[in-house]
Design a protein around this motif. Sequence first.
Motif, mmCIF file in Angstrom:
data_model
loop_
_atom_site.group_PDB
_atom_site.id
_atom_site.type_symbol
_atom_site.label_atom_id
_atom_site.label_comp_id
_atom_site.label_asym_id
_atom_site.label_seq_id
_atom_site.Cartn_x
_atom_site.Cartn_y
_atom_site.Cartn_z
ATOM 1 N N SER A 244 0.383 0.478 0.107
ATOM 2 C CA SER A 244 -0.021 1.296 1.245
ATOM 3 C C SER A 244 1.166 1.580 2.149
ATOM 4 C CB SER A 244 -1.109 0.584 2.050
ATOM 5 O OG SER A 244 -2.298 0.508 1.308
ATOM 6 N N ILE A 390 -7.654 -0.578 -2.905
ATOM 7 C CA ILE A 390 -7.443 -1.231 -1.608
ATOM 8 C C ILE A 390 -7.190 -2.712 -1.844
ATOM 9 C CG2 ILE A 390 -8.753 0.365 -0.151
ATOM 10 C CD1 ILE A 390 -11.126 -1.527 -0.340
ATOM 11 N N SER A 391 -6.633 -3.350 -0.849
ATOM 12 C CA SER A 391 -6.352 -4.778 -0.957
ATOM 13 C C SER A 391 -7.638 -5.574 -0.803
ATOM 14 C CB SER A 391 -5.356 -5.201 0.124
ATOM 15 O OG SER A 391 -5.936 -5.044 1.417
ATOM 16 N N GLU A 394 -8.523 -5.821 2.904
ATOM 17 C CA GLU A 394 -9.053 -4.584 3.500
ATOM 18 C C GLU A 394 -10.481 -4.325 3.031
ATOM 19 O OE1 GLU A 394 -9.369 -0.986 5.637
ATOM 20 O OE2 GLU A 394 -8.111 -2.780 5.847
ATOM 21 N N ASP A 450 -5.478 1.516 1.733
ATOM 22 C CA ASP A 450 -5.681 0.689 2.920
ATOM 23 C C ASP A 450 -5.667 1.548 4.187
ATOM 24 O OD1 ASP A 450 -5.881 -1.456 1.286
ATOM 25 O OD2 ASP A 450 -4.303 -2.642 2.237
#
Length: 475
Positions: A244, A390-391, A394, A450
């Motif tokens: 990100s 996404i992480s 997140e 993110d």
Amino acid sequence: MKTDILRARLLEAQLDLAHRREQSVILLLTGHAVTHKGRLVNELNHWLENRHTEVHALGPSSEERERPYWWRFWRRIPDRGRIGIFIHGWYGDALFARAERRLSSGAFRDRLAEIRAFEAELAAEGVVLLKLWMDIDRSTQRRQLQALQKDPVRGWQLNDTDWQRHLQHAAIGALGREMREATAADHAPWRRLDFRDPADQLQRVGALLRETLVAPPDAPSVVPGVVPDVASSAPSIRLADSRSKAALEKEPYAEQLAEAQGRLAINAREAARRRIPVVLAFEGIDAAGKGGSIHRITAALDARQYRVHRIAAPSDEELALPWAWRFWRRLPADGRIAIFDRSWYGRVLVERVEELAPEAAWRRAYGEIREFERQLLVHGTVLCKLFLSISHEEQLRRFEARAAKPHKRHKLTEEDWRNRERWDDYREAIDEMFARTEAPGAEWALIACDDKRQARLRVLESVNQRLEARLVSPI
């Protein structure tokens, strides 16, 4: 076996097939002209229960020419419990085009390879194939044509094409042998039937169909795939590659968004003008923002040009057909855009991880997916595959935010939490998906999400780049 006994037993076998709904059956007849194919099918149709039988003997329509070649056959596959009867089917186009030299020898072999892949996929999904080659020697064929020409009742059935096929008898016979040798398999056998009296021929075909109906079903997963299941030779992306960028402020985001959407609007109009079909496939981690990204795309498009397909668990109708059917049937016409919110990759992601498909089925799917996408590209489709990532941290933040807002709680389900617990399993499946489904023209765009604003701009940029790469071509 007497005709009335055979007819009764055939009908009994068909009704048992309809009751069990374990498999479907395809009877395909092709071969030389004036071998009673049409008459056979008409008589056979009287023997069978029409509610469980479908007959297909049409050439491609204008609607079908606006989609990949195999679309018209996929949409006619009978569902479980039914019999589909095809006159010439997918063999007629290749056979007669090659006989008339409209198809080169190399293109003919390529089509036969596609047929092998198509039939292997059908067989693996529980479709039983019975293929009949109707043979006749040249002198008998000529006598049949002359008799038909003189018949005041049936003479209308004769046309110039029948005489042309007679002149091509030797070529069609040789090509038919090549075709049968190249496409015969345990799951898709050929039967060659010499020309006989129509009543006798009906007995033979009826007996073969009954034999096929009463044979015990094979386990679909044992059918070998034609397309090898091998990883891409090109370097593949991995989920860990997504990084990100710093958060983008609202004002510059709004400016860049307007610019990207304006660019997309121009590209989409040009694609429509040039009759170029577009397929956008969105996959991603739960809560990564697929819906928001799709909304930013559709906001730039003419509503008459696109359709969004939100793929969820298959319906009862879809469960009664091969798994790829529901994606083939949703392909766009030339000049249109199909947006898939989840796609055919569910088989190698959620169906794999949640054990909703046998291992043999999802492993076989890599090759089937590559062949499916190759068919899209051969037709001239612009294919853009986007994976939104996404992480772990997140995702948790977004889940909690959804749970706290009454108007967003419906987006969060028990399934989302369960999927989160299997994060590592999904990550392994995603990386293997990337490795095994990368191909020229069908590359993945991995989008770090993110920051939603950066992600939406990257999605638009990926789609614009793919469209513009195609639009620079004068074709």
